[in-house]
Enzyme design. Structure first.
Site, PDB file in Angstrom:
ATOM      1  N   GLY A  80       0.802  -1.221   0.000  1.00  0.00           N
ATOM      2  CA  GLY A  80       0.000   0.000   0.000  1.00  0.00           C
ATOM      3  C   GLY A  80       0.831   1.264   0.000  1.00  0.00           C
TER       4      GLY A  80
ATOM      5  CG  LEU B  18      -3.026  -2.356  -2.829  1.00  0.00           C
ATOM      6  CD1 LEU B  18      -2.966  -1.579  -4.135  1.00  0.00           C
ATOM      7  CD2 LEU B  18      -3.373  -1.429  -1.666  1.00  0.00           C
ATOM      8  CG  ASP B  19       0.779  -3.224  -3.630  1.00  0.00           C
ATOM      9  OD1 ASP B  19       0.850  -2.909  -4.824  1.00  0.00           O
ATOM     10  OD2 ASP B  19       0.786  -2.396  -2.689  1.00  0.00           O
ATOM     11  CD  GLU B  20      -1.652  -9.700  -1.176  1.00  0.00           C
ATOM     12  OE1 GLU B  20      -1.138 -10.809  -1.402  1.00  0.00           O
ATOM     13  OE2 GLU B  20      -1.516  -9.081  -0.109  1.00  0.00           O
TER      14      GLU B  20
END
Length: 290
Positions: A208, A234-236
Protein backbone atom coordinates in the site's frame (compact mmCIF):
# COMPACT_ATOMS: atom_id res chain seq x y z
CA UNK A 1 19.82 -12.16 -16.16
CA UNK A 2 18.70 -13.95 -19.35
CA UNK A 3 20.50 -13.12 -22.59
CA UNK A 4 18.28 -11.15 -24.96
CA UNK A 5 17.07 -12.71 -28.18
CA UNK A 6 18.78 -11.30 -31.24
CA UNK A 7 15.77 -10.01 -33.20
CA UNK A 8 15.71 -11.11 -36.82
CA UNK A 9 12.79 -11.15 -39.24
CA UNK A 10 12.46 -14.92 -38.99
CA UNK A 11 12.90 -15.44 -35.23
CA UNK A 12 9.95 -17.17 -33.59
CA UNK A 13 9.07 -18.01 -30.02
CA UNK A 14 7.00 -20.94 -28.87
CA UNK A 15 5.61 -20.91 -25.35
CA UNK A 16 4.16 -24.19 -24.07
CA UNK A 17 2.63 -24.95 -20.70
CA UNK A 18 0.34 -27.45 -19.03
CA UNK A 19 0.37 -30.69 -17.08
CA UNK A 20 3.80 -32.32 -17.19
CA UNK A 21 3.97 -35.74 -18.81
CA UNK A 22 6.30 -37.85 -20.96
CA UNK A 23 6.67 -36.89 -24.61
CA UNK A 24 6.23 -33.10 -24.52
CA UNK A 25 9.78 -32.16 -25.51
CA UNK A 26 9.76 -34.78 -28.24
CA UNK A 27 6.43 -33.53 -29.60
CA UNK A 28 7.58 -29.90 -29.71
CA UNK A 29 10.94 -30.76 -31.25
CA UNK A 30 9.35 -32.96 -33.90
CA UNK A 31 6.98 -30.25 -35.07
CA UNK A 32 9.76 -27.66 -35.31
CA UNK A 33 12.15 -30.08 -37.02
CA UNK A 34 9.58 -31.08 -39.65
CA UNK A 35 9.08 -27.38 -40.43
CA UNK A 36 12.84 -26.92 -40.89
CA UNK A 37 13.24 -24.66 -37.84
CA UNK A 38 16.58 -24.29 -36.04
CA UNK A 39 16.23 -24.02 -32.26
CA UNK A 40 18.49 -21.19 -31.00
CA UNK A 41 17.56 -21.34 -27.31
CA UNK A 42 15.36 -23.51 -25.13
CA UNK A 43 14.33 -23.22 -21.47
CA UNK A 44 12.04 -25.53 -19.60
CA UNK A 45 10.89 -26.16 -16.06
CA UNK A 46 8.59 -28.54 -14.25
CA UNK A 47 7.20 -27.96 -10.77
CA UNK A 48 7.55 -31.66 -9.97
CA UNK A 49 8.78 -34.96 -11.39
CA UNK A 50 5.28 -36.43 -11.04
CA UNK A 51 2.06 -34.47 -11.34
CA UNK A 52 3.87 -31.18 -11.93
CA UNK A 53 3.22 -28.26 -14.23
CA UNK A 54 5.40 -27.95 -17.32
CA UNK A 55 6.71 -24.68 -18.82
CA UNK A 56 8.82 -24.27 -21.94
CA UNK A 57 10.09 -21.34 -23.98
CA UNK A 58 11.74 -22.08 -27.31
CA UNK A 59 13.32 -19.48 -29.60
CA UNK A 60 13.84 -20.70 -33.13
CA UNK A 61 14.81 -19.48 -36.58
CA UNK A 62 12.81 -20.45 -39.63
CA UNK A 63 13.27 -18.88 -43.06
CA UNK A 64 10.02 -17.28 -44.16
CA UNK A 65 8.50 -17.68 -40.70
CA UNK A 66 5.38 -15.63 -41.38
CA UNK A 67 4.40 -17.88 -44.26
CA UNK A 68 4.88 -21.03 -42.18
CA UNK A 69 2.73 -19.91 -39.23
CA UNK A 70 -0.60 -21.41 -40.39
CA UNK A 71 0.99 -24.83 -40.98
CA UNK A 72 2.97 -24.68 -37.74
CA UNK A 73 -0.16 -23.75 -35.80
CA UNK A 74 -2.11 -26.63 -37.30
CA UNK A 75 0.62 -29.12 -36.39
CA UNK A 76 0.96 -27.73 -32.87
CA UNK A 77 -2.80 -27.91 -32.40
CA UNK A 78 -2.67 -31.60 -33.21
CA UNK A 79 0.54 -32.48 -31.34
CA UNK A 80 -0.02 -30.45 -28.17
CA UNK A 81 -3.80 -30.53 -28.11
CA UNK A 82 -3.72 -34.29 -27.72
CA UNK A 83 -1.52 -33.79 -24.63
CA UNK A 84 -3.83 -31.16 -23.17
CA UNK A 85 -1.20 -28.42 -23.42
CA UNK A 86 -1.66 -24.78 -24.33
CA UNK A 87 0.79 -22.84 -26.49
CA UNK A 88 1.55 -19.43 -27.96
CA UNK A 89 3.40 -18.94 -31.25
CA UNK A 90 4.96 -15.49 -31.57
CA UNK A 91 6.86 -13.57 -34.25
CA UNK A 92 9.70 -11.87 -32.37
CA UNK A 93 10.00 -9.14 -34.99
CA UNK A 94 6.69 -7.65 -33.84
CA UNK A 95 7.26 -5.46 -30.75
CA UNK A 96 4.60 -5.37 -28.07
CA UNK A 97 2.22 -2.39 -28.12
CA UNK A 98 2.57 -0.78 -24.70
CA UNK A 99 0.79 2.03 -22.84
CA UNK A 100 2.18 3.59 -19.67
CA UNK A 101 0.23 5.24 -16.88
CA UNK A 102 2.02 7.52 -14.42
CA UNK A 103 1.19 10.27 -11.96
CA UNK A 104 3.78 12.90 -10.95
CA UNK A 105 6.93 10.83 -10.35
CA UNK A 106 9.00 10.72 -13.51
CA UNK A 107 11.88 8.34 -12.81
CA UNK A 108 10.30 5.04 -13.89
CA UNK A 109 8.40 6.58 -16.81
CA UNK A 110 11.39 8.41 -18.30
CA UNK A 111 13.60 5.36 -17.87
CA UNK A 112 11.19 3.26 -19.97
CA UNK A 113 10.91 5.98 -22.62
CA UNK A 114 14.69 6.25 -22.79
CA UNK A 115 15.19 2.49 -23.05
CA UNK A 116 12.62 2.26 -25.83
CA UNK A 117 14.36 5.05 -27.77
CA UNK A 118 17.68 3.19 -27.42
CA UNK A 119 16.07 -0.02 -28.67
CA UNK A 120 16.71 -1.85 -25.39
CA UNK A 121 13.14 -3.09 -24.93
CA UNK A 122 11.18 -4.64 -27.83
CA UNK A 123 8.11 -2.46 -27.48
CA UNK A 124 6.32 0.42 -29.14
CA UNK A 125 4.92 2.87 -26.58
CA UNK A 126 1.59 3.93 -28.01
CA UNK A 127 0.71 6.52 -25.37
CA UNK A 128 1.28 7.77 -21.85
CA UNK A 129 -1.77 8.49 -19.71
CA UNK A 130 -1.58 10.53 -16.51
CA UNK A 131 -3.96 11.88 -13.92
CA UNK A 132 -1.78 14.99 -13.72
CA UNK A 133 -0.44 17.25 -16.52
CA UNK A 134 3.04 17.65 -15.00
CA UNK A 135 4.94 15.16 -17.20
CA UNK A 136 3.40 16.13 -20.53
CA UNK A 137 6.33 18.14 -21.87
CA UNK A 138 8.85 15.44 -20.97
CA UNK A 139 6.82 12.72 -22.67
CA UNK A 140 6.13 14.70 -25.84
CA UNK A 141 9.88 15.30 -26.10
CA UNK A 142 10.17 11.59 -26.90
CA UNK A 143 7.57 11.94 -29.66
CA UNK A 144 4.99 9.95 -27.73
CA UNK A 145 1.38 11.08 -27.19
CA UNK A 146 0.61 12.27 -23.66
CA UNK A 147 -3.01 12.15 -22.55
CA UNK A 148 -4.16 13.84 -19.37
CA UNK A 149 -7.19 12.13 -17.82
CA UNK A 150 -7.97 13.69 -14.42
CA UNK A 151 -9.30 11.38 -11.70
CA UNK A 152 -11.80 13.41 -9.72
CA UNK A 153 -12.49 12.38 -6.15
CA UNK A 154 -15.37 9.90 -6.06
CA UNK A 155 -15.45 9.60 -9.86
CA UNK A 156 -12.72 7.06 -10.64
CA UNK A 157 -15.19 5.06 -12.72
CA UNK A 158 -15.56 8.02 -15.10
CA UNK A 159 -11.79 8.21 -15.58
CA UNK A 160 -11.52 4.46 -16.11
CA UNK A 161 -14.14 4.61 -18.86
CA UNK A 162 -11.95 7.18 -20.62
CA UNK A 163 -8.92 4.96 -20.12
CA UNK A 164 -10.72 1.98 -21.65
CA UNK A 165 -11.71 4.00 -24.72
CA UNK A 166 -8.02 4.70 -25.29
CA UNK A 167 -6.60 1.31 -24.39
CA UNK A 168 -9.04 -1.44 -25.29
CA UNK A 169 -7.90 -3.30 -28.40
CA UNK A 170 -4.92 -0.99 -28.91
CA UNK A 171 -2.28 -2.41 -26.57
CA UNK A 172 -0.63 -5.69 -25.61
CA UNK A 173 0.62 -4.47 -22.21
CA UNK A 174 -0.19 -1.71 -19.74
CA UNK A 175 2.56 -0.52 -17.38
CA UNK A 176 1.86 1.42 -14.19
CA UNK A 177 5.05 3.45 -13.72
CA UNK A 178 4.25 4.97 -10.33
CA UNK A 179 0.58 5.55 -11.19
CA UNK A 180 -0.69 6.35 -7.71
CA UNK A 181 -4.25 5.11 -8.17
CA UNK A 182 -5.85 1.78 -7.31
CA UNK A 183 -7.12 0.04 -10.43
CA UNK A 184 -10.59 -1.50 -10.22
CA UNK A 185 -11.40 -5.11 -10.94
CA UNK A 186 -13.86 -4.03 -13.65
CA UNK A 187 -11.07 -2.15 -15.44
CA UNK A 188 -8.72 -5.14 -15.26
CA UNK A 189 -11.41 -7.40 -16.66
CA UNK A 190 -12.18 -5.11 -19.58
CA UNK A 191 -8.78 -3.74 -20.62
CA UNK A 192 -7.86 -6.99 -22.38
CA UNK A 193 -4.12 -6.86 -21.66
CA UNK A 194 -1.86 -7.76 -18.73
CA UNK A 195 -0.93 -4.92 -16.37
CA UNK A 196 2.49 -4.58 -14.69
CA UNK A 197 2.97 -2.35 -11.65
CA UNK A 198 6.09 -1.20 -9.82
CA UNK A 199 5.66 -1.14 -6.06
CA UNK A 200 8.27 0.76 -4.04
CA UNK A 201 8.92 -1.92 -1.45
CA UNK A 202 10.20 -5.48 -1.30
CA UNK A 203 6.83 -7.21 -1.21
CA UNK A 204 5.18 -8.66 0.76
CA UNK A 205 6.57 -6.06 3.18
CA UNK A 206 4.93 -2.65 3.30
CA UNK A 207 1.93 -3.12 1.04
CA UNK A 208 0.00 0.00 0.00
CA UNK A 209 0.84 3.67 0.38
CA UNK A 210 3.88 5.22 2.10
CA UNK A 211 6.25 2.21 2.11
CA UNK A 212 9.43 4.28 2.53
CA UNK A 213 8.07 5.98 5.65
CA UNK A 214 6.95 2.58 6.96
CA UNK A 215 10.42 1.19 6.25
CA UNK A 216 12.10 4.12 8.04
CA UNK A 217 9.77 3.73 11.02
CA UNK A 218 10.63 0.02 11.19
CA UNK A 219 14.36 0.66 10.92
CA UNK A 220 14.97 -1.65 7.96
CA UNK A 221 18.47 -2.20 6.62
CA UNK A 222 17.34 -2.95 3.08
CA UNK A 223 14.87 -1.11 0.85
CA UNK A 224 13.66 -2.58 -2.38
CA UNK A 225 11.18 -2.59 -5.22
CA UNK A 226 8.86 -5.18 -6.73
CA UNK A 227 7.44 -5.44 -10.23
CA UNK A 228 4.31 -7.57 -10.37
CA UNK A 229 1.25 -8.25 -12.45
CA UNK A 230 -1.77 -6.39 -11.19
CA UNK A 231 -4.78 -8.21 -9.80
CA UNK A 232 -7.85 -6.94 -8.02
CA UNK A 233 -6.07 -7.51 -4.69
CA UNK A 234 -3.73 -4.60 -3.94
CA UNK A 235 -0.03 -5.51 -4.39
CA UNK A 236 -0.88 -9.24 -4.29
CA UNK A 237 -0.36 -10.15 -7.96
CA UNK A 238 2.31 -12.54 -9.31
CA UNK A 239 5.80 -11.15 -8.74
CA UNK A 240 8.04 -10.81 -11.80
CA UNK A 241 11.18 -9.17 -10.41
CA UNK A 242 12.58 -7.71 -7.17
CA UNK A 243 15.77 -6.09 -5.97
CA UNK A 244 17.12 -4.30 -2.88
CA UNK A 245 19.79 -1.85 -1.75
CA UNK A 246 21.40 -1.60 1.70
CA UNK A 247 20.58 1.42 3.85
CA UNK A 248 21.55 2.50 7.36
CA UNK A 249 20.10 4.23 10.38
CA UNK A 250 21.67 7.50 9.18
CA UNK A 251 19.32 7.77 6.23
CA UNK A 252 16.09 9.77 6.35
CA UNK A 253 12.87 8.91 4.58
CA UNK A 254 13.79 11.19 1.61
CA UNK A 255 17.16 9.41 1.50
CA UNK A 256 15.38 6.06 1.27
CA UNK A 257 13.13 7.39 -1.48
CA UNK A 258 16.15 8.58 -3.47
CA UNK A 259 18.02 5.29 -3.03
CA UNK A 260 14.89 3.30 -3.79
CA UNK A 261 14.13 5.21 -6.99
CA UNK A 262 17.20 3.72 -8.65
CA UNK A 263 16.05 0.23 -7.70
CA UNK A 264 12.51 0.91 -8.93
CA UNK A 265 13.78 1.94 -12.38
CA UNK A 266 15.93 -1.14 -12.80
CA UNK A 267 13.36 -3.60 -11.50
CA UNK A 268 10.55 -2.24 -13.67
CA UNK A 269 12.66 -2.11 -16.82
CA UNK A 270 13.77 -5.72 -16.33
CA UNK A 271 10.20 -6.89 -15.77
CA UNK A 272 8.89 -5.06 -18.83
CA UNK A 273 11.77 -6.34 -20.97
CA UNK A 274 11.19 -9.94 -19.92
CA UNK A 275 7.46 -9.66 -20.51
CA UNK A 276 8.03 -8.17 -23.97
CA UNK A 277 10.44 -11.02 -24.78
CA UNK A 278 7.79 -13.57 -23.69
CA UNK A 279 9.98 -14.82 -20.85
CA UNK A 280 7.37 -14.59 -18.09
CA UNK A 281 4.93 -17.49 -17.70
CA UNK A 282 2.19 -17.49 -15.11
CA UNK A 283 1.85 -20.37 -12.67
CA UNK A 284 -1.13 -19.44 -10.55
CA UNK A 285 -0.05 -16.49 -8.40
CA UNK A 286 3.60 -17.14 -9.18
CA UNK A 287 5.71 -16.63 -12.28
CA UNK A 288 8.30 -18.69 -14.11
CA UNK A 289 10.87 -16.32 -15.66
CA UNK A 290 13.16 -17.79 -18.34
Amino acid sequence: MPAPDQPTPDLGRLIVQGADQPGIVSAVSSVLARAGANVVSLDQYSTGSAGGRFFQRTAFHLDGLAGHLPTLSAELDEALGSLGLSYRLIEARKPKRVAIMASKSDHCLLDLLWRQRRGEIPMNIAMVISNHPDLGEDVRGFGIPFIHVPVEKGAKDVAEKEHLKLLKGNIDLLVLARYMQIISGDFLEEVGAPVINIHHSFLPAFVGAGPYQKARDRGVKLVGATAHYVTEDLDEGPIIEQDVVRVSHHETTPDLQRRGADVERQVLSRAVTWHCEDRVLLNGNQTVVF
